[in-house]
Design an enzyme around this catalytic site. Sequence first.
Site, PDB file in Angstrom:
ATOM      1  CE  LYS A   1      16.021  57.305  38.975  1.00 27.21           C
ATOM      2  NZ  LYS A   1      17.251  57.742  38.362  1.00 27.21           N
TER       3      LYS A   1
ATOM      4  CG  HIS B   1      30.303  35.183  36.160  1.00 28.25           C
ATOM      5  ND1 HIS B   1      30.901  35.042  34.934  1.00 28.25           N
ATOM      6  CD2 HIS B   1      30.410  36.493  36.480  1.00 28.25           C
ATOM      7  CE1 HIS B   1      31.354  36.226  34.537  1.00 28.25           C
ATOM      8  NE2 HIS B   1      31.072  37.122  35.458  1.00 28.25           N
TER       9      HIS B   1
ATOM     10  CE1 TYR C   1      28.201  37.819  39.114  1.00 30.91           C
ATOM     11  CE2 TYR C   1      29.907  36.731  40.396  1.00 30.91           C
ATOM     12  CZ  TYR C   1      29.470  37.805  39.653  1.00 30.91           C
ATOM     13  OH  TYR C   1      30.311  38.873  39.440  1.00 30.91           O
TER      14      TYR C   1
ATOM     15  CB  THR D   1      29.796  50.860  41.176  1.00 27.25           C
ATOM     16  OG1 THR D   1      29.473  52.140  40.634  1.00 27.25           O
ATOM     17  CG2 THR D   1      28.560  50.194  41.751  1.00 27.25           C
TER      18      THR D   1
ATOM     19  NE  ARG E   1      36.396  38.641  35.025  1.00 26.72           N
ATOM     20  CZ  ARG E   1      35.681  37.907  34.193  1.00 26.72           C
ATOM     21  NH1 ARG E   1      36.042  36.662  33.927  1.00 26.72           N
ATOM     22  NH2 ARG E   1      34.575  38.390  33.640  1.00 26.72           N
TER      23      ARG E   1
ATOM     24  CD  GLU F   1      26.291  48.019  43.906  1.00 22.27           C
ATOM     25  OE1 GLU F   1      26.402  46.984  44.585  1.00 22.27           O
ATOM     26  OE2 GLU F   1      26.335  48.025  42.664  1.00 22.27           O
TER      27      GLU F   1
HETATM   28  P1  FAD Z   1      35.536  36.203  39.245  1.00 18.45           P
HETATM   29  O1  FAD Z   1      35.274  35.776  40.625  1.00 18.45           O
HETATM   30  O2  FAD Z   1      36.938  36.216  38.781  1.00 18.45           O
HETATM   31  O3  FAD Z   1      34.659  35.258  38.299  1.00 18.45           O
HETATM   32  C1  FAD Z   1      34.515  35.521  36.924  1.00 18.45           C
HETATM   33  C2  FAD Z   1      34.362  34.218  36.152  1.00 18.45           C
HETATM   34  O4  FAD Z   1      35.586  33.481  36.210  1.00 18.45           O
HETATM   35  C3  FAD Z   1      33.300  33.293  36.721  1.00 18.45           C
HETATM   36  O5  FAD Z   1      32.685  32.629  35.643  1.00 18.45           O
HETATM   37  C4  FAD Z   1      34.087  32.321  37.585  1.00 18.45           C
HETATM   38  O6  FAD Z   1      33.422  31.065  37.712  1.00 18.45           O
HETATM   39  C5  FAD Z   1      35.382  32.207  36.792  1.00 18.45           C
HETATM   40  N1  FAD Z   1      36.549  31.923  37.645  1.00 18.45           N
HETATM   41  C6  FAD Z   1      36.830  32.446  38.842  1.00 18.45           C
HETATM   42  N2  FAD Z   1      38.001  31.981  39.310  1.00 18.45           N
HETATM   43  C7  FAD Z   1      38.482  31.137  38.352  1.00 18.45           C
HETATM   44  C8  FAD Z   1      39.653  30.351  38.230  1.00 18.45           C
HETATM   45  N3  FAD Z   1      40.579  30.326  39.196  1.00 18.45           N
HETATM   46  N4  FAD Z   1      39.814  29.621  37.094  1.00 18.45           N
HETATM   47  C9  FAD Z   1      38.890  29.642  36.092  1.00 18.45           C
HETATM   48  N5  FAD Z   1      37.759  30.365  36.166  1.00 18.45           N
HETATM   49  C10 FAD Z   1      37.552  31.117  37.279  1.00 18.45           C
HETATM   50  N6  FAD Z   1      31.877  45.496  37.771  1.00 18.45           N
HETATM   51  C11 FAD Z   1      32.525  46.676  37.659  1.00 18.45           C
HETATM   52  O7  FAD Z   1      33.186  46.927  36.639  1.00 18.45           O
HETATM   53  N7  FAD Z   1      32.474  47.629  38.659  1.00 18.45           N
HETATM   54  C12 FAD Z   1      31.778  47.410  39.810  1.00 18.45           C
HETATM   55  O8  FAD Z   1      31.745  48.262  40.686  1.00 18.45           O
HETATM   56  C13 FAD Z   1      31.089  46.164  39.962  1.00 18.45           C
HETATM   57  N8  FAD Z   1      30.389  45.890  41.100  1.00 18.45           N
HETATM   58  C14 FAD Z   1      29.786  44.671  41.254  1.00 18.45           C
HETATM   59  C15 FAD Z   1      29.111  44.387  42.443  1.00 18.45           C
HETATM   60  C16 FAD Z   1      28.474  43.165  42.627  1.00 18.45           C
HETATM   61  C17 FAD Z   1      27.770  42.873  43.928  1.00 18.45           C
HETATM   62  C18 FAD Z   1      28.485  42.197  41.574  1.00 18.45           C
HETATM   63  C19 FAD Z   1      27.788  40.881  41.751  1.00 18.45           C
HETATM   64  C20 FAD Z   1      29.152  42.468  40.388  1.00 18.45           C
HETATM   65  C21 FAD Z   1      29.816  43.699  40.215  1.00 18.45           C
HETATM   66  N9  FAD Z   1      30.510  43.999  39.041  1.00 18.45           N
HETATM   67  C22 FAD Z   1      31.166  45.211  38.900  1.00 18.45           C
HETATM   68  C23 FAD Z   1      30.497  43.063  37.896  1.00 18.45           C
HETATM   69  C24 FAD Z   1      31.683  42.091  37.919  1.00 18.45           C
HETATM   70  O9  FAD Z   1      32.882  42.801  37.703  1.00 18.45           O
HETATM   71  C25 FAD Z   1      31.445  41.079  36.790  1.00 18.45           C
HETATM   72  O10 FAD Z   1      30.351  40.264  37.110  1.00 18.45           O
HETATM   73  C26 FAD Z   1      32.626  40.253  36.356  1.00 18.45           C
HETATM   74  O11 FAD Z   1      32.264  39.603  35.128  1.00 18.45           O
HETATM   75  C27 FAD Z   1      33.044  39.144  37.304  1.00 18.45           C
HETATM   76  O12 FAD Z   1      33.601  39.630  38.430  1.00 18.45           O
HETATM   77  P2  FAD Z   1      33.948  38.640  39.661  1.00 18.45           P
HETATM   78  O13 FAD Z   1      34.667  39.438  40.641  1.00 18.45           O
HETATM   79  O14 FAD Z   1      32.754  37.907  40.098  1.00 18.45           O
HETATM   80  O15 FAD Z   1      34.946  37.618  38.899  1.00 18.45           O
END
Ligand code: FAD
Length: 299
Positions: A276, A151, A147, A49, A107, A18
């Site tokens: 890095k 999360h 996670y 990212t 998200r 990444e």
């Molecule tokens: P979701 O899957 O939507 O989950 C977020 C929260 O909502 C969780 O607590 C989940 O339990 C809850 N949830 C999910 N679905 C529902 C539902 N239907 N009803 C109620 N609650 C629900 N961020 C960036 O800005 N740019 C990046 O490039 C980036 N890369 C990442 C790469 C990886 C591998 C990871 C692990 C994270 C990355 N992130 C990035 C961070 C990520 O955007 C955040 O962690 C964000 O807070 C959650 O994203 P998600 O896609 O997991 O969200």
Amino acid sequence: MQISSLIQAATGPFFSLEFFPPSAEADLPSFYATVEQLRALHPLFASVTYGAGGARRRNTLAVTAELARRGFTTMAHLTCVGADPESIAVFLKDLRAVGVDNVLALRGDPPMDGRWDWKEGYFQHAVDLVAFTRERQPDMGIGVAVYPAPHPESPSFALDRRHTADKLRAGAGFAVSQLFFDVREYEALVADLRARGLDTPVVPGILPIQSFDSLRRVLSLCGANIPGKLYLSLEEADRKGGAEAVRDAGLDFAVRQIRRLLDCGAPGIHLYTLNKGDLCLRIAEEAGMRRSEPATGGC
Ligand code: FAD
């Protein structure tokens, strides 16, 4: 090529890498030098990212396109919070046009001013972006974030696991995990998904610890947990030998973590490179994962 197919065809454990797009154009040459240095790991894929908003979004597109041009299988991260569907559709189309076949559907985090209304906007959760991408670009490979410790916003393990399963069922072919330091958390996550009838590959995300400062910065951004024992051992290394000793202790820890993850069936390792190269190469070397051939599909 869809990453899920490459994972299925892999002949052994692989690395994926990444990167984040450098914000200054002047940093691009050294960034691509690092990418080329890490080519030695034959990554199954390289991901880039995504920062919300115009210029940073364009950076993701430009860097992912350049990695694809250089022969890497690539994945662009994409967040949907606050985005309008048409701009997302355009971004997905732009990715396909430059040879990027995979997207990490996220998200994202809402603005930090605390005034975000979750009911606002077209996309509420990553699952919505998975479904949207599946509809607009049916041939695109889709990954999602998972996670091992739930999360940080989630009120419980159970609920977070259920939402994780939902977004996988919506059409994701594989998952990449948040960084974590306790292998049992990864095992528990995978066991939970398998118990729900999901056999989606989950690539564990590993953070090479570069320094105390960068560790603190990353932890404050992603909300991952660090075991007290690890924290204390890094602190002791810092006291006795400074930054270099912290890096060495972090390297030892990452190598042990990787070995245990592969022992418990992880298909490969996703390295949060932080752009890095040297430390990632040392980790691969010491984990016995420097290979002369790609696991398949990687370059
Ligand atoms: P979701 O899957 O939507 O989950 C977020 C929260 O909502 C969780 O607590 C989940 O339990 C809850 N949830 C999910 N679905 C529902 C539902 N239907 N009803 C109620 N609650 C629900 N961020 C960036 O800005 N740019 C990046 O490039 C980036 N890369 C990442 C790469 C990886 C591998 C990871 C692990 C994270 C990355 N992130 C990035 C961070 C990520 O955007 C955040 O962690 C964000 O807070 C959650 O994203 P998600 O896609 O997991 O969200």
